[in-house]
Design a protein around this motif. Structure first.
Motif, PDB file in Angstrom:
ATOM      1  N   PRO A 137      -5.237  -1.599 -19.510  1.00  0.00           N
ATOM      2  CA  PRO A 137      -5.947  -0.409 -19.267  1.00  0.00           C
ATOM      3  C   PRO A 137      -6.854  -0.490 -17.896  1.00  0.00           C
ATOM      4  CG  PRO A 137      -5.677  -0.626 -21.420  1.00  0.00           C
ATOM      5  CD  PRO A 137      -5.151  -1.896 -21.008  1.00  0.00           C
ATOM      6  N   GLY A 138      -7.795  -1.567 -18.012  1.00  0.00           N
ATOM      7  CA  GLY A 138      -8.550  -1.732 -17.049  1.00  0.00           C
ATOM      8  C   GLY A 138      -8.297  -1.792 -15.478  1.00  0.00           C
ATOM      9  N   LEU A 139      -6.874  -2.636 -15.337  1.00  0.00           N
ATOM     10  CA  LEU A 139      -6.374  -2.981 -14.305  1.00  0.00           C
ATOM     11  C   LEU A 139      -5.649  -1.712 -13.677  1.00  0.00           C
ATOM     12  CD1 LEU A 139      -5.291  -6.565 -14.031  1.00  0.00           C
ATOM     13  CD2 LEU A 139      -7.389  -5.413 -13.054  1.00  0.00           C
ATOM     14  N   ARG A 140      -5.090  -0.985 -14.689  1.00  0.00           N
ATOM     15  CA  ARG A 140      -4.493   0.625 -14.334  1.00  0.00           C
ATOM     16  C   ARG A 140      -5.340   1.331 -13.787  1.00  0.00           C
ATOM     17  NH1 ARG A 140      -0.180   2.314 -19.236  1.00  0.00           N
ATOM     18  NH2 ARG A 140      -0.064   3.947 -17.627  1.00  0.00           N
ATOM     19  N   LEU A 188      -7.999   0.489 -12.301  1.00  0.00           N
ATOM     20  CA  LEU A 188      -8.640  -0.017 -11.024  1.00  0.00           C
ATOM     21  C   LEU A 188      -7.327   0.574  -9.827  1.00  0.00           C
ATOM     22  CD1 LEU A 188     -10.399  -1.806  -9.207  1.00  0.00           C
ATOM     23  CD2 LEU A 188      -9.219  -3.742 -10.008  1.00  0.00           C
ATOM     24  N   ASP A 189      -6.299   0.333 -10.370  1.00  0.00           N
ATOM     25  CA  ASP A 189      -5.245   0.669  -9.278  1.00  0.00           C
ATOM     26  C   ASP A 189      -5.044   2.165  -8.948  1.00  0.00           C
ATOM     27  OD1 ASP A 189      -2.635  -0.029  -8.224  1.00  0.00           O
ATOM     28  OD2 ASP A 189      -1.758   1.449  -9.516  1.00  0.00           O
ATOM     29  N   ARG A 190      -5.734   2.883  -9.971  1.00  0.00           N
ATOM     30  CA  ARG A 190      -5.540   4.327  -9.900  1.00  0.00           C
ATOM     31  C   ARG A 190      -6.699   4.544  -8.780  1.00  0.00           C
ATOM     32  NH1 ARG A 190      -6.075   6.989 -15.471  1.00  0.00           N
ATOM     33  NH2 ARG A 190      -8.421   6.675 -15.252  1.00  0.00           N
ATOM     34  N   LEU A 191      -7.814   3.995  -8.783  1.00  0.00           N
ATOM     35  CA  LEU A 191      -8.767   4.039  -7.858  1.00  0.00           C
ATOM     36  C   LEU A 191      -8.497   3.748  -6.560  1.00  0.00           C
ATOM     37  CD1 LEU A 191     -11.849   2.528 -10.097  1.00  0.00           C
ATOM     38  CD2 LEU A 191     -11.538   5.128  -9.547  1.00  0.00           C
ATOM     39  N   VAL A 192      -7.760   2.861  -6.430  1.00  0.00           N
ATOM     40  CA  VAL A 192      -7.431   2.143  -5.068  1.00  0.00           C
ATOM     41  C   VAL A 192      -6.305   3.225  -4.507  1.00  0.00           C
ATOM     42  CG1 VAL A 192      -6.055   0.648  -3.728  1.00  0.00           C
ATOM     43  CG2 VAL A 192      -7.637  -0.100  -5.663  1.00  0.00           C
ATOM     44  N   ARG A 193      -5.502   3.943  -5.190  1.00  0.00           N
ATOM     45  CA  ARG A 193      -4.512   4.671  -4.764  1.00  0.00           C
ATOM     46  C   ARG A 193      -5.146   6.036  -4.534  1.00  0.00           C
ATOM     47  NH1 ARG A 193       0.653   2.551  -5.282  1.00  0.00           N
ATOM     48  NH2 ARG A 193       0.836   0.640  -6.641  1.00  0.00           N
ATOM     49  N   GLY A 194      -6.207   6.461  -5.062  1.00  0.00           N
ATOM     50  CA  GLY A 194      -6.808   7.611  -4.962  1.00  0.00           C
ATOM     51  C   GLY A 194      -7.778   7.615  -3.655  1.00  0.00           C
ATOM     52  N   GLN A 207       0.109  -6.363  -5.772  1.00  0.00           N
ATOM     53  CA  GLN A 207       0.675  -5.131  -6.338  1.00  0.00           C
ATOM     54  C   GLN A 207      -0.368  -4.067  -6.070  1.00  0.00           C
ATOM     55  OE1 GLN A 207       3.619  -4.097  -7.567  1.00  0.00           O
ATOM     56  NE2 GLN A 207       4.179  -6.158  -6.935  1.00  0.00           N
ATOM     57  N   ILE A 208      -1.884  -4.368  -6.263  1.00  0.00           N
ATOM     58  CA  ILE A 208      -2.999  -3.596  -6.106  1.00  0.00           C
ATOM     59  C   ILE A 208      -3.539  -3.400  -4.655  1.00  0.00           C
ATOM     60  CG2 ILE A 208      -5.404  -2.865  -7.125  1.00  0.00           C
ATOM     61  CD1 ILE A 208      -4.403  -3.941  -9.690  1.00  0.00           C
ATOM     62  N   PHE A 209      -3.644  -4.401  -3.870  1.00  0.00           N
ATOM     63  CA  PHE A 209      -4.415  -4.622  -2.705  1.00  0.00           C
ATOM     64  C   PHE A 209      -3.436  -4.911  -1.556  1.00  0.00           C
ATOM     65  CE2 PHE A 209      -7.412  -5.837  -6.272  1.00  0.00           C
ATOM     66  CZ  PHE A 209      -8.258  -4.862  -6.177  1.00  0.00           C
ATOM     67  N   GLY A 210      -2.488  -5.735  -1.528  1.00  0.00           N
ATOM     68  CA  GLY A 210      -1.656  -6.041  -0.478  1.00  0.00           C
ATOM     69  C   GLY A 210      -1.368  -7.550  -0.443  1.00  0.00           C
ATOM     70  N   ARG A 211      -0.371  -7.736   0.634  1.00  0.00           N
ATOM     71  CA  ARG A 211       0.259  -9.314   0.664  1.00  0.00           C
ATOM     72  C   ARG A 211      -0.819 -10.297   0.796  1.00  0.00           C
ATOM     73  NH1 ARG A 211       2.923 -13.222   3.339  1.00  0.00           N
ATOM     74  NH2 ARG A 211       2.382 -12.461   5.451  1.00  0.00           N
ATOM     75  N   VAL A 212      -0.730 -11.304  -0.126  1.00  0.00           N
ATOM     76  CA  VAL A 212      -1.676 -12.589   0.088  1.00  0.00           C
ATOM     77  C   VAL A 212      -1.010 -13.487   1.254  1.00  0.00           C
ATOM     78  CG1 VAL A 212      -2.519 -14.619  -1.115  1.00  0.00           C
ATOM     79  CG2 VAL A 212      -2.296 -12.564  -2.575  1.00  0.00           C
ATOM     80  N   THR A 213      -1.981 -13.782   2.157  1.00  0.00           N
ATOM     81  CA  THR A 213      -1.427 -14.316   3.589  1.00  0.00           C
ATOM     82  C   THR A 213      -1.875 -15.733   3.786  1.00  0.00           C
ATOM     83  OG1 THR A 213      -3.372 -13.480   4.763  1.00  0.00           O
ATOM     84  CG2 THR A 213      -1.388 -12.286   4.886  1.00  0.00           C
TER      85      THR A 213
END
Length: 386
Positions: A146-149, A151-157, A211-217
């Motif tokens: 739930p917490g990360l879902r 967080l993901d919702r905040l990023v996408r919004g 999945q939430i922020f981007g590719r780890v480089t």
């Protein structure tokens, strides 16, 4: 009720994770709700074949839950025509060989991570599964918390504006096993058995960041063994040869610019936070702190203006200045939710992205992290391609 059965070999069910999260809280929970509802109105019913090394433990688990189909012979289980899916929750050192056997038997693959002990093996598993035209998935349970879902919702919004940084704290004190029993099995602390917190946790951090922020480089890591000796399940002292703490810096190619993530992972830390894992995300428009279940935010317009003054005691309640993100939906067990998605992927061809390639990228990050710690350098991460 129209019910369709699907045979699933569940290997490693006598282990903590295989039993609690995958058998009891996922597969048996699906059965308890009458099966998994499908688009055609029918329900998918998991028929389970329990596999493990101990006849005694398997028989006890089966009897406890009213199950009758169990065996210590993996080859015999994979040879069955009524089995469509192979699931693996064994110790890491046994996983790659078993998955290869399941692919050769033509079974769809769902597995815990890491998928192999090394990157070469993980990549080869993904390629072999693709060539066999089977469906494959890797457990990435924290994405369903739930917490990360939230967080993901905040990023996408777009709540954060441009994301600047991520700071993660994970871990707790795992007792040494002398005066209190350890909460984790002893193999976790033996390198020869595939133990180590980097091998265990970096694959988790990879899929969370990717999945939430981007590719780890790139990654820079410091890895250590804080507790050099522990006591095993038989009360015998042993040398802890695997790392029990890792301190990592991860560079991410975000959609709006570079992001830096710092994540500490330790089984030798005492918890002074609200949850066993927490991520703080800071952006130009707002910040958030997400744990397993909760998520709190502070928007730019509501950000206070603290002033550094070491000569006076702090009078502000900084935590009270944050707002709780509401659930806004009902969250099921994360392991169960991903099991349901994978089952629908198999029987209804629902899209599914968390495959053996995703698992290989997690192994890659762990391998690069260990190399960084060993050589004392920053390691750039090459993009894996099928």
């Amino acid at each position: 009720m129209n019910r369709r059965s699907i045979g699933i070999v569940v290997n490693g069910v006598t282990g903590r994770m295989g039993y609690r999260q995958h058998l009891v809280r996922s597969l048996l929970a699906i059965r308890e709700q009458g099966g998994l509802p499908l688009r055609d109105g029918s329900r998918l019913w998991p028929e389970l074949v329990l596999v493990g090394r101990s006849e005694t433990k398997l028989a006890e688990i089966a009897a406890r839950h009213g199950l009758t189909d169990w065996t210590t012979d993996l080859s015999a289980a994979l040879a069955r025509d009524d089995v469509e899916i192979y699931f693996d929750a064994q110790v890491t050192s046994q996983r790659e060989k078993a998955i290869r056997a399941a692919i050769e038997a033509g079974k769809h693959i769902y597995t815990e991570k890491p998928t192999a002990e090394g990157l070469a093996g993980a990549v080869d598993l993904a390629r072999t599964a693709d060539a066999a035209r089977i469906k494959h998935g890797v457990v990435q349970d924290k994405l369903f918390l739930p917490g990360l879902r939230k967080l993901d919702r905040l990023v996408r919004g777009g709540f954060f504006g441009r994301v600047l940084s991520v700071r993660g704290e994970f871990g707790y004190w795992v007792f040494e096993g002398d005066w209190q029993a350890a909460q984790r099995p002893s193999w976790n602390y033996r390198a020869a058995d595939g133990g180590g917190i980097v091998t265990d946790m970096f694959p988790h951090w990879h899929y969370v960041l990717e999945q939430i922020f981007g590719r780890v480089t790139a990654v820079t890591a410091h890895v250590t063994t804080h507790i050099p000796r522990r006591v095993d399940e038989r009360g015998e002292e042993y040398a802890a040869t695997a790392d029990d703490a890792a301190y990592g810096i991860f560079e991410i190619a975000g959609p709006d610019g570079p992001i830096v993530a710092q994540i500490n992972s330790s089984w030798a830390v005492r918890v002074y936070r609200d949850e066993l894992v927490e991520f703080q995300v800071d952006g130009t428009e707002g910040s958030a702190v997400a744990g397993l279940r909760t998520c709190r935010i502070q928007h730019r317009g509501a950000t206070p203006k603290p002033v550094w003054n070491p000569d006076l005691p702090a009078t502000e309640d900084f935590r009270a200045q944050w707002q709780v993100v509401p659930d806004n939906e009902e969250f099921d067990n994360g392991f169960k939710a991903q099991w349901e998605l994978f089952l629908r992927h198999v029987v209804e061809d629902v899209p599914y992205t968390w495959d053996l390639w995703a698992g290989a990228r997690g192994v890659q990050l762990a391998e690069c992290g260990l190399f960084s710690a060993r050589e004392g350098c920053r390691v750039e991460i090459k993009e894996l391609r099928a």
